[in-house]
Design an enzyme around this catalytic site. Sequence first.
Site, short mmCIF file in Angstrom:
data_model
loop_
_atom_site.label_atom_id
_atom_site.label_comp_id
_atom_site.label_asym_id
_atom_site.label_seq_id
_atom_site.Cartn_x
_atom_site.Cartn_y
_atom_site.Cartn_z
N GLN A 153 0.81 -1.21 0.00
CA GLN A 153 0.00 0.00 0.00
C GLN A 153 0.85 1.26 0.00
O GLN A 153 0.34 2.35 -0.26
CB GLN A 153 -0.93 0.01 1.20
CG GLN A 153 -0.22 0.18 2.54
CD GLN A 153 -1.16 0.06 3.72
OE1 GLN A 153 -1.60 -1.05 4.06
NE2 GLN A 153 -1.48 1.17 4.36
N CYS A 159 -5.16 0.48 3.85
CA CYS A 159 -5.25 -0.92 4.30
C CYS A 159 -6.67 -1.45 4.21
O CYS A 159 -6.90 -2.61 3.86
CB CYS A 159 -4.72 -1.04 5.72
SG CYS A 159 -5.67 -0.10 6.96
N HIS A 296 -5.59 -1.09 11.97
CA HIS A 296 -5.06 -1.57 10.71
C HIS A 296 -5.92 -2.72 10.22
O HIS A 296 -6.41 -3.53 11.03
CB HIS A 296 -3.60 -2.01 10.90
CG HIS A 296 -2.93 -2.49 9.65
ND1 HIS A 296 -2.84 -1.72 8.51
CD2 HIS A 296 -2.33 -3.68 9.35
CE1 HIS A 296 -2.20 -2.40 7.57
NE2 HIS A 296 -1.88 -3.59 8.05
N ASN A 316 -0.94 -9.33 4.83
CA ASN A 316 -0.81 -7.89 5.03
C ASN A 316 -0.66 -7.20 3.68
O ASN A 316 -0.58 -7.86 2.64
CB ASN A 316 0.39 -7.60 5.94
CG ASN A 316 0.29 -6.25 6.63
OD1 ASN A 316 -0.64 -5.48 6.39
ND2 ASN A 316 1.25 -5.95 7.49
#
Length: 349
Positions: A153, A159, A296, A316
Amino acid sequence: MVTPQRISSCSGQSKCARMCVLHTLCLLVIPALCHTSPDTTLNEHWELWKSHHHKIYTQQGEEAYRRLVWEKNLRLIQKHNLEASLGLHSFTMGLNHLADMTEEELDATFDCLKEEPDALQSGNYTFKPSQDTTLPDSVDWRTKGLVSPVRNQGSCGSCWAFSAAGAIEGQMMLQTGKMIPLSPQNLVDCSTSYGNHGCKGGFRYKAFDYVIENDGIDSDYFYPYEGKDGKCRYSVQGKAGYCSTYQVLPRGDEKALQHAVATVGPVSVGINATHSFYLYSGGIFDDPQCTSNTNHAVLVVGYGTDNGQDFWLVKNSWGTAWGESGYARMARNKNNRCGIASLPVYPIL
Protein backbone atom coordinates in the site's frame (compact mmCIF):
# COMPACT_ATOMS: atom_id res chain seq x y z
CA MET A 1 3.95 9.84 6.46
CA VAL A 2 5.51 12.75 8.36
CA THR A 3 8.02 14.40 6.03
CA PRO A 4 11.18 16.33 6.95
CA GLN A 5 10.61 20.00 7.47
CA ARG A 6 12.84 23.02 8.01
CA ILE A 7 12.58 24.86 11.31
CA SER A 8 13.41 28.49 10.75
CA SER A 9 14.14 29.20 14.42
CA CYS A 10 17.10 26.78 14.52
CA SER A 11 20.49 28.43 14.32
CA GLY A 12 24.09 27.95 15.31
CA GLN A 13 26.68 25.33 14.51
CA SER A 14 25.83 22.59 17.03
CA LYS A 15 24.94 19.10 15.79
CA CYS A 16 21.41 19.51 17.13
CA ALA A 17 20.96 22.84 15.34
CA ARG A 18 22.12 21.35 12.07
CA MET A 19 19.84 18.32 12.42
CA CYS A 20 16.69 20.02 13.62
CA VAL A 21 16.18 21.63 10.23
CA LEU A 22 15.79 18.09 8.86
CA HIS A 23 12.82 16.93 10.82
CA THR A 24 10.44 18.29 13.43
CA LEU A 25 10.49 14.94 15.19
CA CYS A 26 14.17 15.46 15.96
CA LEU A 27 13.19 17.99 18.61
CA LEU A 28 9.62 17.06 19.45
CA VAL A 29 9.64 13.26 19.48
CA ILE A 30 13.19 11.87 19.74
CA PRO A 31 15.37 14.69 21.10
CA ALA A 32 18.08 12.20 22.07
CA LEU A 33 18.81 11.67 18.38
CA CYS A 34 19.87 15.31 18.13
CA HIS A 35 22.88 14.57 20.29
CA THR A 36 23.79 11.21 18.76
CA SER A 37 26.43 10.40 16.19
CA PRO A 38 26.13 7.43 13.83
CA ASP A 39 27.93 4.24 14.80
CA THR A 40 30.62 4.06 12.14
CA THR A 41 30.99 0.29 12.62
CA LEU A 42 27.53 -0.01 11.03
CA ASN A 43 28.42 1.89 7.85
CA GLU A 44 28.60 -1.22 5.68
CA HIS A 45 25.36 -2.63 7.11
CA TRP A 46 23.62 0.69 6.50
CA GLU A 47 24.73 0.77 2.88
CA LEU A 48 23.64 -2.84 2.33
CA TRP A 49 20.23 -2.15 3.89
CA LYS A 50 19.72 0.94 1.73
CA SER A 51 20.66 -0.97 -1.39
CA HIS A 52 18.45 -3.93 -0.56
CA HIS A 53 15.38 -1.75 0.05
CA HIS A 54 16.17 0.79 -2.71
CA LYS A 55 16.36 3.70 -0.28
CA ILE A 56 17.32 7.07 -1.72
CA TYR A 57 17.22 10.21 0.43
CA THR A 58 16.99 13.45 -1.51
CA GLN A 59 16.40 16.17 1.08
CA GLN A 60 19.38 17.83 2.66
CA GLY A 61 20.45 15.98 5.77
CA GLU A 62 17.61 13.46 5.55
CA GLU A 63 19.94 10.48 5.35
CA ALA A 64 21.72 11.47 8.56
CA TYR A 65 18.42 11.57 10.40
CA ARG A 66 17.16 8.30 8.88
CA ARG A 67 20.42 6.63 9.79
CA LEU A 68 19.94 7.47 13.47
CA VAL A 69 16.33 6.27 13.44
CA TRP A 70 17.51 3.06 11.77
CA GLU A 71 20.16 2.53 14.45
CA LYS A 72 17.59 3.09 17.20
CA ASN A 73 15.32 0.46 15.65
CA LEU A 74 18.30 -1.86 15.18
CA ARG A 75 19.06 -1.76 18.91
CA LEU A 76 15.42 -2.51 19.68
CA ILE A 77 15.45 -5.45 17.24
CA GLN A 78 18.70 -6.87 18.61
CA LYS A 79 17.40 -6.75 22.18
CA HIS A 80 14.10 -8.36 21.22
CA ASN A 81 15.70 -11.14 19.17
CA LEU A 82 18.18 -11.93 21.94
CA GLU A 83 15.23 -12.32 24.29
CA ALA A 84 13.45 -14.44 21.67
CA SER A 85 16.49 -16.75 21.48
CA LEU A 86 16.08 -17.26 25.23
CA GLY A 87 12.44 -18.23 24.78
CA LEU A 88 10.95 -14.95 26.00
CA HIS A 89 9.17 -14.16 22.72
CA SER A 90 7.45 -16.30 20.09
CA PHE A 91 8.39 -14.03 17.18
CA THR A 92 11.38 -12.21 15.77
CA MET A 93 11.84 -8.70 14.42
CA GLY A 94 13.98 -7.50 11.52
CA LEU A 95 15.33 -4.56 9.56
CA ASN A 96 12.63 -4.42 6.93
CA HIS A 97 11.86 -1.46 4.66
CA LEU A 98 10.12 0.36 7.53
CA ALA A 99 13.16 0.37 9.80
CA ASP A 100 14.13 3.98 9.05
CA MET A 101 10.83 5.34 10.36
CA THR A 102 9.93 6.27 13.92
CA GLU A 103 7.01 4.68 15.71
CA GLU A 104 5.17 8.00 15.49
CA GLU A 105 5.67 8.16 11.72
CA LEU A 106 4.57 4.57 11.29
CA ASP A 107 1.43 5.23 13.31
CA ALA A 108 0.68 8.32 11.24
CA THR A 109 1.16 6.37 8.00
CA PHE A 110 -0.55 3.08 8.81
CA ASP A 111 -3.27 4.12 11.27
CA CYS A 112 -5.66 3.64 8.37
CA LEU A 113 -8.64 1.75 9.76
CA LYS A 114 -11.68 3.65 10.95
CA GLU A 115 -14.24 1.43 12.65
CA GLU A 116 -17.64 2.20 14.09
CA PRO A 117 -19.10 -1.17 15.14
CA ASP A 118 -22.48 0.32 15.96
CA ALA A 119 -22.77 2.14 12.62
CA LEU A 120 -22.64 -0.80 10.22
CA GLN A 121 -25.16 -0.36 7.48
CA SER A 122 -26.33 -3.17 5.20
CA GLY A 123 -24.43 -6.07 6.74
CA ASN A 124 -26.00 -9.32 7.93
CA TYR A 125 -25.64 -9.97 11.67
CA THR A 126 -27.18 -13.42 11.82
CA PHE A 127 -23.98 -15.48 11.52
CA LYS A 128 -24.17 -18.48 13.84
CA PRO A 129 -21.51 -21.18 13.59
CA SER A 130 -22.95 -24.66 13.15
CA GLN A 131 -22.49 -26.77 16.24
CA ASP A 132 -22.37 -29.92 14.14
CA THR A 133 -19.49 -28.94 11.87
CA THR A 134 -16.09 -30.44 12.62
CA LEU A 135 -13.51 -27.86 11.65
CA PRO A 136 -10.12 -28.83 10.22
CA ASP A 137 -7.07 -28.37 12.44
CA SER A 138 -5.51 -26.06 9.88
CA VAL A 139 -6.57 -24.04 6.83
CA ASP A 140 -4.50 -22.21 4.23
CA TRP A 141 -6.57 -20.75 1.41
CA ARG A 142 -3.42 -19.86 -0.52
CA THR A 143 -3.14 -23.52 -1.48
CA LYS A 144 -6.60 -23.35 -3.10
CA GLY A 145 -5.88 -20.21 -5.12
CA LEU A 146 -8.19 -17.92 -3.12
CA VAL A 147 -5.47 -15.42 -2.25
CA SER A 148 -3.90 -12.97 -4.70
CA PRO A 149 -0.21 -11.96 -4.52
CA VAL A 150 0.89 -9.69 -1.68
CA ARG A 151 0.94 -6.01 -2.64
CA ASN A 152 2.29 -2.87 -0.98
CA GLN A 153 0.00 0.00 0.00
CA GLY A 154 3.01 2.32 0.32
CA SER A 155 2.54 5.54 2.25
CA CYS A 156 -1.20 5.65 1.45
CA GLY A 157 -3.47 4.69 4.36
CA SER A 158 -5.46 2.27 2.23
CA CYS A 159 -5.25 -0.92 4.30
CA TRP A 160 -9.06 -1.01 4.51
CA ALA A 161 -9.30 -1.12 0.70
CA PHE A 162 -6.75 -3.95 0.34
CA SER A 163 -8.49 -5.98 3.04
CA ALA A 164 -11.96 -5.51 1.53
CA ALA A 165 -10.78 -6.21 -2.02
CA GLY A 166 -8.97 -9.34 -0.85
CA ALA A 167 -12.10 -10.72 0.78
CA ILE A 168 -14.10 -10.24 -2.42
CA GLU A 169 -11.31 -11.84 -4.47
CA GLY A 170 -11.59 -15.06 -2.48
CA GLN A 171 -15.34 -15.31 -2.94
CA MET A 172 -15.07 -14.55 -6.65
CA MET A 173 -12.47 -17.32 -7.02
CA LEU A 174 -14.80 -19.79 -5.31
CA GLN A 175 -17.63 -18.88 -7.66
CA THR A 176 -15.80 -18.49 -10.96
CA GLY A 177 -12.66 -20.59 -10.54
CA LYS A 178 -10.54 -17.60 -11.61
CA MET A 179 -8.32 -15.47 -9.39
CA ILE A 180 -8.47 -11.89 -10.61
CA PRO A 181 -6.83 -9.34 -8.29
CA LEU A 182 -9.28 -6.51 -7.63
CA SER A 183 -8.56 -2.79 -7.43
CA PRO A 184 -7.93 -1.17 -4.04
CA GLN A 185 -7.42 2.09 -5.95
CA ASN A 186 -11.00 1.85 -7.21
CA LEU A 187 -12.14 1.80 -3.58
CA VAL A 188 -9.76 4.60 -2.57
CA ASP A 189 -10.97 6.92 -5.32
CA CYS A 190 -14.65 6.05 -5.55
CA SER A 191 -16.01 5.31 -2.06
CA THR A 192 -15.43 8.71 -0.46
CA SER A 193 -19.12 9.57 -0.76
CA TYR A 194 -19.79 6.54 1.46
CA GLY A 195 -17.68 8.01 4.25
CA ASN A 196 -14.23 6.68 3.40
CA HIS A 197 -11.24 9.01 3.33
CA GLY A 198 -9.03 7.49 0.65
CA CYS A 199 -5.39 7.51 1.70
CA LYS A 200 -6.39 8.97 5.06
CA GLY A 201 -8.15 5.79 6.11
CA GLY A 202 -11.50 4.16 5.73
CA PHE A 203 -14.07 1.56 6.70
CA ARG A 204 -14.16 -1.94 5.24
CA TYR A 205 -17.92 -2.20 5.41
CA LYS A 206 -18.29 1.13 3.59
CA ALA A 207 -16.08 -0.28 0.87
CA PHE A 208 -18.52 -3.19 0.61
CA ASP A 209 -21.45 -0.75 0.61
CA TYR A 210 -19.88 1.02 -2.37
CA VAL A 211 -19.34 -2.23 -4.30
CA ILE A 212 -22.93 -3.30 -3.57
CA GLU A 213 -24.54 -0.06 -4.74
CA ASN A 214 -22.07 0.38 -7.62
CA ASP A 215 -22.79 -3.20 -8.70
CA GLY A 216 -19.12 -3.94 -9.11
CA ILE A 217 -15.43 -3.28 -8.60
CA ASP A 218 -12.77 -3.11 -11.31
CA SER A 219 -9.79 -5.42 -11.63
CA ASP A 220 -6.41 -4.20 -10.44
CA TYR A 221 -5.12 -4.61 -13.99
CA PHE A 222 -7.80 -2.30 -15.40
CA TYR A 223 -7.63 0.17 -12.47
CA PRO A 224 -4.02 -0.09 -11.19
CA TYR A 225 -2.87 1.00 -7.75
CA GLU A 226 -1.25 4.43 -7.48
CA GLY A 227 -0.96 4.86 -3.72
CA LYS A 228 -2.55 8.31 -3.71
CA ASP A 229 -6.00 9.87 -3.83
CA GLY A 230 -7.39 10.35 -7.32
CA LYS A 231 -10.50 10.97 -9.36
CA CYS A 232 -12.93 8.07 -9.59
CA ARG A 233 -12.39 6.24 -12.87
CA TYR A 234 -14.54 3.14 -12.41
CA SER A 235 -15.70 1.57 -15.65
CA VAL A 236 -18.02 -1.38 -16.12
CA GLN A 237 -15.59 -2.55 -18.80
CA GLY A 238 -13.07 -3.36 -16.09
CA LYS A 239 -15.56 -4.95 -13.68
CA ALA A 240 -14.13 -8.14 -12.18
CA GLY A 241 -15.93 -8.50 -8.86
CA TYR A 242 -19.11 -7.72 -6.98
CA CYS A 243 -21.06 -8.58 -3.84
CA SER A 244 -24.66 -8.30 -2.69
CA THR A 245 -24.22 -7.99 1.07
CA TYR A 246 -21.73 -8.82 3.80
CA GLN A 247 -21.68 -10.89 6.95
CA VAL A 248 -20.57 -9.40 10.27
CA LEU A 249 -19.28 -11.95 12.78
CA PRO A 250 -19.96 -11.86 16.53
CA ARG A 251 -17.67 -9.35 18.18
CA GLY A 252 -14.60 -10.89 19.82
CA ASP A 253 -15.61 -14.49 19.05
CA GLU A 254 -12.51 -16.32 17.78
CA LYS A 255 -14.44 -19.57 17.40
CA ALA A 256 -16.88 -17.88 15.05
CA LEU A 257 -13.95 -16.41 13.11
CA GLN A 258 -12.36 -19.85 12.83
CA HIS A 259 -15.63 -21.30 11.57
CA ALA A 260 -15.99 -18.56 8.95
CA VAL A 261 -12.40 -18.91 7.73
CA ALA A 262 -12.74 -22.70 7.49
CA THR A 263 -16.13 -22.80 5.78
CA VAL A 264 -16.37 -19.52 3.84
CA GLY A 265 -12.89 -18.37 2.87
CA PRO A 266 -10.65 -15.36 3.61
CA VAL A 267 -12.15 -12.91 6.11
CA SER A 268 -11.44 -9.20 6.46
CA VAL A 269 -10.41 -8.20 9.99
CA GLY A 270 -9.05 -5.24 11.91
CA ILE A 271 -6.04 -5.51 14.21
CA ASN A 272 -3.97 -3.34 16.50
CA ALA A 273 -0.63 -2.67 14.77
CA THR A 274 2.13 -1.97 17.30
CA HIS A 275 5.75 -0.93 16.85
CA SER A 276 6.81 -4.56 17.16
CA PHE A 277 4.30 -5.52 14.46
CA TYR A 278 5.78 -2.98 12.03
CA LEU A 279 9.18 -4.68 12.43
CA TYR A 280 7.87 -8.26 12.66
CA SER A 281 9.94 -10.74 10.65
CA GLY A 282 8.68 -14.20 11.60
CA GLY A 283 7.22 -16.58 14.14
CA ILE A 284 3.88 -16.31 15.90
CA PHE A 285 3.18 -12.68 16.73
CA ASP A 286 2.08 -12.59 20.35
CA ASP A 287 2.77 -9.22 21.92
CA PRO A 288 1.06 -8.62 25.30
CA GLN A 289 1.18 -4.88 24.58
CA CYS A 290 -1.05 -5.40 21.54
CA THR A 291 -4.52 -4.14 22.49
CA SER A 292 -7.97 -4.63 20.98
CA ASN A 293 -8.01 -1.04 19.67
CA THR A 294 -7.92 -1.81 15.96
CA ASN A 295 -6.08 0.61 13.66
CA HIS A 296 -5.06 -1.57 10.71
CA ALA A 297 -6.94 -3.88 8.34
CA VAL A 298 -5.64 -7.23 7.10
CA LEU A 299 -7.03 -10.46 5.66
CA VAL A 300 -7.21 -13.75 7.56
CA VAL A 301 -6.50 -16.45 4.97
CA GLY A 302 -6.12 -19.43 7.29
CA TYR A 303 -5.15 -20.74 10.68
CA GLY A 304 -3.14 -23.50 12.30
CA THR A 305 -1.00 -24.58 15.24
CA ASP A 306 2.79 -24.54 15.58
CA ASN A 307 4.44 -26.34 18.50
CA GLY A 308 1.22 -26.17 20.46
CA GLN A 309 0.63 -22.46 19.80
CA ASP A 310 -2.48 -21.61 17.78
CA PHE A 311 -2.18 -18.91 15.13
CA TRP A 312 -4.09 -17.00 12.48
CA LEU A 313 -2.51 -16.80 9.03
CA VAL A 314 -2.77 -13.15 8.01
CA LYS A 315 -2.10 -11.44 4.68
CA ASN A 316 -0.81 -7.89 5.03
CA SER A 317 -0.45 -5.09 2.47
CA TRP A 318 3.09 -3.91 3.24
CA GLY A 319 4.87 -5.83 0.51
CA THR A 320 6.79 -9.11 0.58
CA ALA A 321 9.80 -7.56 2.34
CA TRP A 322 7.69 -7.45 5.52
CA GLY A 323 7.05 -10.43 7.80
CA GLU A 324 7.01 -13.92 6.34
CA SER A 325 6.98 -12.86 2.67
CA GLY A 326 4.16 -10.43 3.36
CA TYR A 327 2.28 -12.67 5.80
CA ALA A 328 2.12 -12.96 9.57
CA ARG A 329 1.12 -15.71 11.92
CA MET A 330 -0.76 -14.03 14.75
CA ALA A 331 -1.66 -15.53 18.11
CA ARG A 332 -5.03 -17.34 18.10
CA ASN A 333 -7.17 -18.21 21.11
CA LYS A 334 -5.30 -15.70 23.28
CA ASN A 335 -8.31 -13.65 24.38
CA ASN A 336 -8.69 -11.90 21.04
CA ARG A 337 -5.06 -10.76 20.93
CA CYS A 338 -4.63 -7.53 18.91
CA GLY A 339 -8.41 -7.34 18.46
CA ILE A 340 -8.32 -9.70 15.49
CA ALA A 341 -11.84 -10.97 16.18
CA SER A 342 -13.28 -7.61 17.21
CA LEU A 343 -14.99 -6.93 13.89
CA PRO A 344 -14.50 -9.62 11.24
CA VAL A 345 -16.55 -9.24 8.08
CA TYR A 346 -16.75 -11.03 4.75
CA PRO A 347 -18.71 -10.33 1.55
CA ILE A 348 -21.52 -12.47 0.18
CA LEU A 349 -21.84 -12.54 -3.59
